[in-house]
Design an enzyme around this catalytic site. Structure first.
Site, mmCIF file in Angstrom:
data_model
loop_
_atom_site.group_PDB
_atom_site.id
_atom_site.type_symbol
_atom_site.label_atom_id
_atom_site.label_comp_id
_atom_site.label_asym_id
_atom_site.label_seq_id
_atom_site.Cartn_x
_atom_site.Cartn_y
_atom_site.Cartn_z
ATOM 1 N N LEU A 45 52.224 -14.239 26.789
ATOM 2 C CA LEU A 45 52.336 -13.014 25.995
ATOM 3 C C LEU A 45 51.368 -13.040 24.824
ATOM 4 O O LEU A 45 51.245 -14.057 24.130
ATOM 5 C CB LEU A 45 53.760 -12.864 25.439
ATOM 6 C CG LEU A 45 54.924 -12.852 26.437
ATOM 7 C CD1 LEU A 45 56.232 -13.050 25.702
ATOM 8 C CD2 LEU A 45 54.943 -11.546 27.205
ATOM 9 N N ASP A 46 50.694 -11.932 24.615
ATOM 10 C CA ASP A 46 49.961 -11.755 23.372
ATOM 11 C C ASP A 46 50.976 -11.470 22.269
ATOM 12 O O ASP A 46 52.050 -10.924 22.542
ATOM 13 C CB ASP A 46 48.984 -10.589 23.511
ATOM 14 C CG ASP A 46 48.088 -10.435 22.295
ATOM 15 O OD1 ASP A 46 47.814 -11.446 21.637
ATOM 16 O OD2 ASP A 46 47.674 -9.300 22.009
#
Length: 673
Positions: free
Chosen positions: A342-343
């Site tokens: 995940l960013d």
């Protein structure tokens, strides 16, 4: 007269429908039974040559005649079987040996040896099975039908100062469209006037209407539940989000999964093998009925349909919930996801950072001047953190005029700009070290302290002197901890954060959300390296990002996921999984749905294979006739279809984890504070 015409049209429609042939065949079979019950009808010695009987005709025709009951039974077999034979011939002409050929050979063979009832029963049951397959497959495609149904037909536009109702497809780009209470939004567009509550369930899967005001985006096919809007059309006809979704779902439901491709290859070998087995059995045993029965019970119908029906239902269910999956292959891969990357910004956080701190380190400057220099430097930057700085400068009355002379991004460190002949640097300590700027004012310590508080610090320097430190903070999403918990419940072993932000900020967010592994201060190529490392460890990776800084990692990951894709035509067309709404919980939902779909695919394959095995055993043990075999065969087809249709039920909570604990919420609130 109109009533008669309507009745004729109805009859013609029914006659061309899927149920006409099995109904007619069934009526003929019933007439045959009735005639036989009444005494066999009238004998006709001219019907039935002796060679037919010599080939092994049924004992009831031992006198060389056919009864009228036999004629009706043969007619039933012909009515139900002629289309099957035509399909078999067409397939054979392109060197495809399919199920239709097996049924055709069995039915014609049964007629030749005088088993008229078996021939009629086989073709009649096969025709019924086909009609039921079409009906139930249409049901599994109901999500696509529903999307098509919500497409707006009419639009109210302002032309020549007057309201005009026109077909939605005739709205021109830039025209002002009126959306009244209860009306469908006919175009994609931007609200230029008014407010309204818009039901976006058809696009994003959201169950609660969303308030729309000036500047907000609306989508074709959504419905106003109260209010009045004037919308400037930015997408019409085929360029609307709804049209792209329909096209995407249509393509995805037709795309084959790897398992389906394997089953297709398997059936190409399996079907000829059944014919060879039947021929060998007939030659060895001399029992023609046994050989023909093997042809019928060996039909791989349930096996062939077991995969596509599950894929169609799974992708359809996802589309209803605002999740677009690119096709069967991606659905299967999603079921194997063991790690999610995940960013941070815009995924775990709101993506709308605000300026929180301004620290002055130059005695000749105040906070407003430090902010002014920072804003001038960021005026030419595309980085998300530039926006809160520029907004704060505007509020303080020191908004820059124009943009700097040059803007040089330094990935992972910051930017350097040329303002009135002076080099202005804004970024982290590594940027200062790269440009040999002395950091003797304690900027590094201040930045570290701010980072410990969950903020993103940026040091500002003019030429070779540091003038201050500013910090921005992004709010952690309240449902981020629950999303992580649901991912774990869905079978994801590792949730990883990949961010270009500092280690301290990343750790602060990671602690509040329950992230398993944190990788901070990353350049785009560093994110790619982390994804490749996880893949080397044997993980199937899903990467969630914005598609800009994360492009290399998204391309390398096994599944690329785009969030909030409703506003991005590119994301709808290219992402492996496009989450139409900006809802974090759709991510674990999509993985859970993929796992359920693959599980049902495996169940269907098992049902099909077990059915064929039991029928084979029953044939050789005695007791399973052609008609019984076809009945069980068609029943197995319906079982796998009905099993797949379970996917159409909405079970969002199936993989849901408990809500975030009070302690977790408290931690999130502390970080956000």
């Amino acid at each position: 007269m109109n009533g008669i015409n309507n009745n004729v049209s109805t009859l013609r429609a029914w006659a061309s429908g899927n149920w006409f042939i099995p109904t007619l065949s069934g009526v003929l079979i019933l007439i045959s039974f009735a005639l036989e019950k009444l005494g066999g009808g009238s004998a006709n010695p001219t019907i039935g040559p002796q060679w037919w009987l010599d080939a092994g005709a049924h004992a009831t025709h031992a006198q060389g005649v056919f009864t009228l009951a036999d004629v009706f039974m043969i007619a039933a077999a012909v009515v139900a079987g002629y289309q099957i034979v035509i399909k078999a011939f067409r397939a054979l002409s392109v060197k495809i040996i399919g199920i239709d050929l097996l049924v055709s050979v069995a039915a014609i063979g049964a007629l030749i040896i005088g088993n008229f009832w078996e021939s009629a029963a086989v073709t009649f049951l096969f025709a019924i099975g086909h009609a039921l397959e079409v009906a139930t497959l249409n049901k599994t495609r109901s999500a696509l039908s529903e999307l098509v149904a919500v497409a707006p037909d009419w639009a109210t536009v302002i032309r020549d100062g007057q309201q005009q109702d026109i077909p939605a497809g005739q709205v021109q780009m830039g025209e002002i469209v009126l959306v009244k209470n209860g009306a469908k939004v006919p175009v994609d567009g931007e609200v230029v006037s008014g407010t309204a509550a818009i039901d976006q369930a058809t696009i994003t899967g959201e169950s609660i209407p969303v308030e729309k005001a000036v500047g907000d985006q609306v989508f074709a096919g959504t419905v106003s539940r109260g209010g009045f809007l004037q919308v400037e059309a930015t997408g019409v006809g085929r360029d609307t989000t709804l049209a792209r979704i329909i096209h995407r779902v249509e393509e995805a439901q037709d795309a084959k999964a790897r398992t389906q491709a394997f089953m297709d290859r398997f059936s190409r070998w399996y079907t000829p093998a059944v014919m060879v087995l039947a021929l060998a059995t007939g030659l060895i045993t001399g029992n023609v009925v046994l050989a023909l029965t093997l042809l019928v019970i060996g039909c791989p119908g349930a096996l062939v349909i077991s995969i596509p029906v599950a894929i169609v239902a799974g992708i359809g269910r996802a589309a209803r919930n605002g999740i677009l999956i690119k096709g069967g292959e991606y659905l299967e891969t999603s079921a194997k996801i063991s790690a999610v990357a995940l960013d941070k910004t815009g995924t775990l956080t709101e993506g709308q950072p605000v300026l929180t701190d301004i620290v002055t380190l130059d005695s000749d400057m105040n906070k407003t001047e430090v902010l002014r220099w920072a804003a001038m430097a960021e005026a030419g930057s595309e980085h998300p953190l530039a926006r809160p700085i520029l907004d704060s400068a505007r509020e303080a009355g020191v908004s820059p005029d124009g943009i700097p002379g040059t803007v040089t991004p330094v990935p992972g460190k910051g930017i350097i700009t040329d303002i009135d002949g002076q080099n202005v640097l804004i970024g982290n300590s590594a940027l200062l070290e790269q440009y040999e700027v002395m950091n003797d004012g304690g900027a590094g310590k201040i930045a570290t302290t701010l980072a410990f508080e969950g903020k993103t610090p940026m040091i500002i320097a003019i030429d070779d002197r540091v003038i201050g430190v500013i910090a921005v903070a992004d709010q952690i999403r309240e449902d981020a901890p629950e999303m992580i918990a649901r991912l774990h419940r869905a079978g994801v072993k590792k949730v990883v954060m990949l961010t270009g932000d500092t280690q301290l900020v990343a750790e602060s967010v990671g602690k509040a959300t329950g992230i398993d592994e944190i990788h901070a201060s990353l350049l785009p190529e560093d994110k790619l390296d982390v994804v490749q490392k996880l893949q080397a460890e044997g993980h199937t990776i899903a990467m969630v990002g914005d598609g800009v800084n994360d492009a290399p990692a998204l391309a390398t990951a096994d599944i690329g996921v785009a969030m909030g894709a409703a506003g991005s035509a590119v994301a709808v067309e290219t992402a492996d999984i496009a989450l139409m709404g900006d809802d974090l919980l759709k991510l674990p939902e999509s993985i859970g749905l993929a796992k359920r779909t693959v599980s049902i695919m495996r169940q269907n394959i098992a049902i099909a294979l077990i059915t064929v095995a039991l029928l084979l055993a029953g044939v050789f043990a005695g007791g399973v006739t052609m008609s019984v075999g076809m009945l069980v065969h068609e029943a197995s087809v319906l079982v796998v279809i009905i099993n797949a249709m379970r996917l159409l039920r909405n079970t969002n909570g199936a993989t849901a984890a408990p809500k975030a604990t009070a302690q977790t919420k408290k931690t999130v609130e502390q970080v956000n504070a």
